[in-house]
Design a protein around this motif. Structure first.
Motif: not given
Length: 236
Positions: A146-169
């Motif tokens: 996720n860090t070294l392939y998806y975010d760099i070569f596919i598309h940067p993913f905003d996990y802070r407003t998705t996964i991060g928000a889910w964790v807080m919930s």
């Protein structure tokens, strides 16, 4: 409908089951097997591989853990208020998270190979030792992908407003599966494999983390001397 039900199970029910097993499992372990509350050190059997693998794994994992805490629990508004843009944060996360993740990943592979290939170490290992290392390899493999392939070569993913928000919930006892709807499958698998790791954690050698002070990583060696020989065996 089935996908909605699966989403509810994965992101609204399993988190709490995992947390409950994690906490109650530790309570049970401590109440019934305090002597097992240790890392069962095998350094006297082999310390060359352990010295390298353990240092890489523990220090790398510590930085990765701190990065996850910041990334998942610190809202973007706070880092923006500190003058760190989303682009800068993303760049730092990839560089620091990627480097520390690779260090921990190399370390866990060294530990797994050591436990598998060195006869004396393998003889003192049980199934849970290999299970833990295998789960760590899976969790880290997905995290590095996720860090070294998806975010760099596919598309940067905003996990802070998705996964991060889910964790807080989840932590505020209002788990909202909707935050996870558009999360890429590799990120979801990373979380699910982490569930598995946390579910077995209390029943494996991982419990030693709670009695593992950070200064242990740089403390002086303990020297064991044989009664009949002058050979010195270093053991931590």
């Amino acid at each position: 409908m089935m996908m909605d039900a699966l989403g509810d199970v994965l992101w609204a029910f399993l988190p709490y089951i995992t947390i409950a097993v994690f906490i109650l499992g530790h309570v049970y372990k401590y109440a019934t097997d305090q002597y097992g509350w240790s890392s069962k050190s095998s350094e006297i059997l082999d310390r060359r591989w352990l010295g390298v693998g353990s240092q890489l794994f523990h220090w790398g994992l510590l930085i990765v853990f701190l990065g996850h805490i910041i990334g998942l629990l610190v809202p973007p508004s706070i880092t923006l208020a500190m003058g760190i843009t989303d682009e800068e944060y993303h760049r730092i996360a990839i560089i620091l998270g990627g480097a520390s993740g690779l260090a921990a990943y190399v370390g866990v592979w060294i530990l797994l190979l050591r436990r598998s290939l060195i006869n004396r170490v393998r003889a003192t290992s049980d199934a849970s030792d290999f299970l833990v290392l295998a789960l760590l390899v899976v969790v880290m493999s997905l995290g590095l992908y996720n860090t070294l392939y998806y975010d760099i070569f596919i598309h940067p993913f905003d996990y802070r407003t998705t996964i991060g928000a889910w964790v807080m919930s989840v932590l505020t006892l209002h788990a909202n599966p909707n935050y996870m709807t558009n999360v890429p499958i590799s990120f979801q698998l990373h979380i699910v494999s982490t569930y598995a790791l946390f579910l077995v954690w209390p029943f494996t050698r991982l419990v030693h983390m709670w009695s593992y002070p950070i200064f242990y990583l740089k403390r002086a060696w303990i020297l064991y001397r044989g009664q009949e020989t002058s050979e010195v065996v270093a053991n931590a």
